[in-house]
Design an enzyme around this catalytic site. Sequence first.
Site, short mmCIF file in Angstrom:
data_model
loop_
_atom_site.label_atom_id
_atom_site.label_comp_id
_atom_site.label_asym_id
_atom_site.label_seq_id
_atom_site.Cartn_x
_atom_site.Cartn_y
_atom_site.Cartn_z
N SER A 1 67.88 72.36 24.28
CA SER A 1 66.90 72.24 23.21
C SER A 1 66.44 73.61 22.73
O SER A 1 66.46 74.59 23.47
CB SER A 1 65.67 71.47 23.68
OG SER A 1 66.00 70.15 24.05
N1 SAH Z 1 66.24 68.93 28.18
C1 SAH Z 1 67.61 69.29 27.84
C2 SAH Z 1 68.00 68.68 26.52
C3 SAH Z 1 69.40 68.19 26.55
S1 SAH Z 1 69.91 67.26 25.14
C4 SAH Z 1 67.79 70.79 27.82
O1 SAH Z 1 66.81 71.52 27.62
O2 SAH Z 1 68.91 71.25 28.02
C5 SAH Z 1 69.52 65.60 25.61
C6 SAH Z 1 70.13 65.08 26.88
O3 SAH Z 1 69.81 63.69 26.98
C7 SAH Z 1 71.66 65.15 26.97
O4 SAH Z 1 72.03 65.84 28.13
C8 SAH Z 1 72.10 63.69 27.00
O5 SAH Z 1 73.25 63.46 27.81
C9 SAH Z 1 70.87 63.01 27.60
N2 SAH Z 1 70.77 61.57 27.32
C10 SAH Z 1 71.11 60.90 26.20
N3 SAH Z 1 70.86 59.57 26.34
C11 SAH Z 1 70.33 59.42 27.58
C12 SAH Z 1 69.87 58.28 28.33
N4 SAH Z 1 69.90 57.04 27.83
N5 SAH Z 1 69.40 58.48 29.59
C13 SAH Z 1 69.36 59.75 30.13
N6 SAH Z 1 69.79 60.85 29.48
C14 SAH Z 1 70.28 60.69 28.22
#
Ligand code: SAH
Length: 213
Positions: free
Chosen positions: A64
């Site tokens: 993010s």
């Molecule tokens: N907090 C992370 C953001 C990653 S992007 C960072 O700072 O790196 C969002 C993440 O949510 C991705 O890794 C994706 O695989 C995950 N995601 C998407 N749908 C999801 C679900 N239903 N349950 C858990 N994780 C999920």
Amino acid sequence: MKDTFKHQGLRQQLVNVLKSKGIVDAKVLASIGKIPRHLFMDSSFLDHAYQDKAFPIGADQTISQPYTVAFQSELLEIKPGDKILEIGTGSGYQTAVLCDLGAKVFSIERQHELFKKTSKFLPKLGYRAKKLIFGDGYLGLEEEAPFDGVIVTAGAPYVPKPLLSQLKIGGKLVIPVGDDVQVMNMFTRKGPKEFEQEEFGEFRFVPLLENKN
Ligand code: SAH
């Protein structure tokens, strides 16, 4: 895994950018100033690590944008010892910020590759979440509920009910809601069935995927 003076300098500049964009919580700014974000990204992106931008982390996902991480963290108003559930562990950068703020963090990720990679990486850096879970964030984490805060780091098409019902009274759910563009929403639990809803402008996240485990 190096953190040089150059990285520290770039991080301080990033903190100043976040301040200029309106982030005021000193603890959140201190965490961002401390955590080596470049180590959460592939080395080819090193030069980009301290720009205020989201970046690919593999498996079609992104780390993010620092402003977004700061904004969501600020909304949660974390006190040391708070029990926080994060949906979407991804690179673990937001997880590290929550740990640094003193939260007991439970974080769920549905991509197995990312779950494995981040589970190994975070403790190496000294950030110990209470538990990293491979699973579906739509369900929350009933066995550890209730939470002081729940943070969703992917764009949700709607607000999953379990995430509301797993909040303590006074607890907050911070969740971007929408399809192409999301509106940052915060729900504060005022009573067993009462929630206050606030909206905080538009953001862009990768989607919170449903039924894809
Ligand atoms: N907090 C992370 C953001 C990653 S992007 C960072 O700072 O790196 C969002 C993440 O949510 C991705 O890794 C994706 O695989 C995950 N995601 C998407 N749908 C999801 C679900 N239903 N349950 C858990 N994780 C999920």
